[in-house]
Design an enzyme around this catalytic site. Sequence first.
Site, short mmCIF file in Angstrom:
data_model
loop_
_atom_site.label_atom_id
_atom_site.label_comp_id
_atom_site.label_asym_id
_atom_site.label_seq_id
_atom_site.Cartn_x
_atom_site.Cartn_y
_atom_site.Cartn_z
N HIS A 10 0.84 -1.20 0.00
CA HIS A 10 0.00 0.00 0.00
C HIS A 10 0.88 1.25 0.00
CE1 HIS A 10 -3.36 -2.74 0.48
NE2 HIS A 10 -2.62 -3.35 1.41
N GLU A 24 -2.41 0.51 7.57
CA GLU A 24 -1.51 -0.54 7.11
C GLU A 24 -0.29 0.02 6.40
OE1 GLU A 24 -1.62 -4.64 4.41
OE2 GLU A 24 -3.39 -3.34 4.50
N GLU A 144 1.45 -11.62 6.01
CA GLU A 144 0.37 -10.90 6.69
C GLU A 144 0.68 -10.93 8.19
OE1 GLU A 144 -2.02 -9.17 5.47
OE2 GLU A 144 -2.67 -9.98 3.54
#
Length: 254
Positions: A10, A24, A144
């Site tokens: 991102h 995030e 993750e």
Amino acid sequence: MTKLFIDAGHGGSDPGAVGNGLQEKNVTLAIALKLRDILNSDYEGHSVMLSRTTDQTLSLDQRTAMANSWGADYLVSVHINAGGGTGFESYTFNGNYEGKEETNRLRRLVHHAIVAETDFRDRGIKEANFHMLRESAMPAVLTENGFIDNTSDAAALKSDTFLTAIARGHAVGLANAFGLVESTNDNEKFVEVLVDSLWTYHTANWGDKAVVVNQGDVFTVIQDRFPVDGGYMYQIKSGLYITANPSYVRYYTR
């Protein structure tokens, strides 16, 4: 020399998952920068490129194109999860492709090192049709690292010490996967600017200019001289890159 491409998921106009006062994009960038610094300070036999070193908007195509054009040996895309769970999981591409067994072998080494360093709940090794995994020309893993919408995971992700542990887990896993050796050079390394002014670079890319530095400026080197498109660079402690051309800079240790 093993070429490791680190992607902070991102960024810029894309915050990624949001929860508990965190975005995030900021957490992934912090982990990626720490990972780069640990790799470069503690290990030898590799070079590192980051997809971004600032809060920058990049498309998925841009990210994989950078890794592919650089000729990376491995890609790590760092993410934070969301959706009501807790713990750590990792992904490789779920398609059928040459090298899948080796991709999954490398992933297991990275995955288990992260779990060991962080004591995250292990949610398992998984596969998915993610762009970063599918479009990379080299083995790739997407991690993750906890759930941003879980209060316990988010509290940990707000700790600089815990982010360092996540980064160290990635570094240990990569060292195990690629046989990186621990750095044995205890001398500090420096580079001094010899000319009136000189560009530095955000990444190991002559087109990715950062800021101008001036004659007499001295910087600590964290990655020794390595080749970049017909020339050579050093990486300095700030995370930026600078030419290694002795006509422009002087390299020394003490």
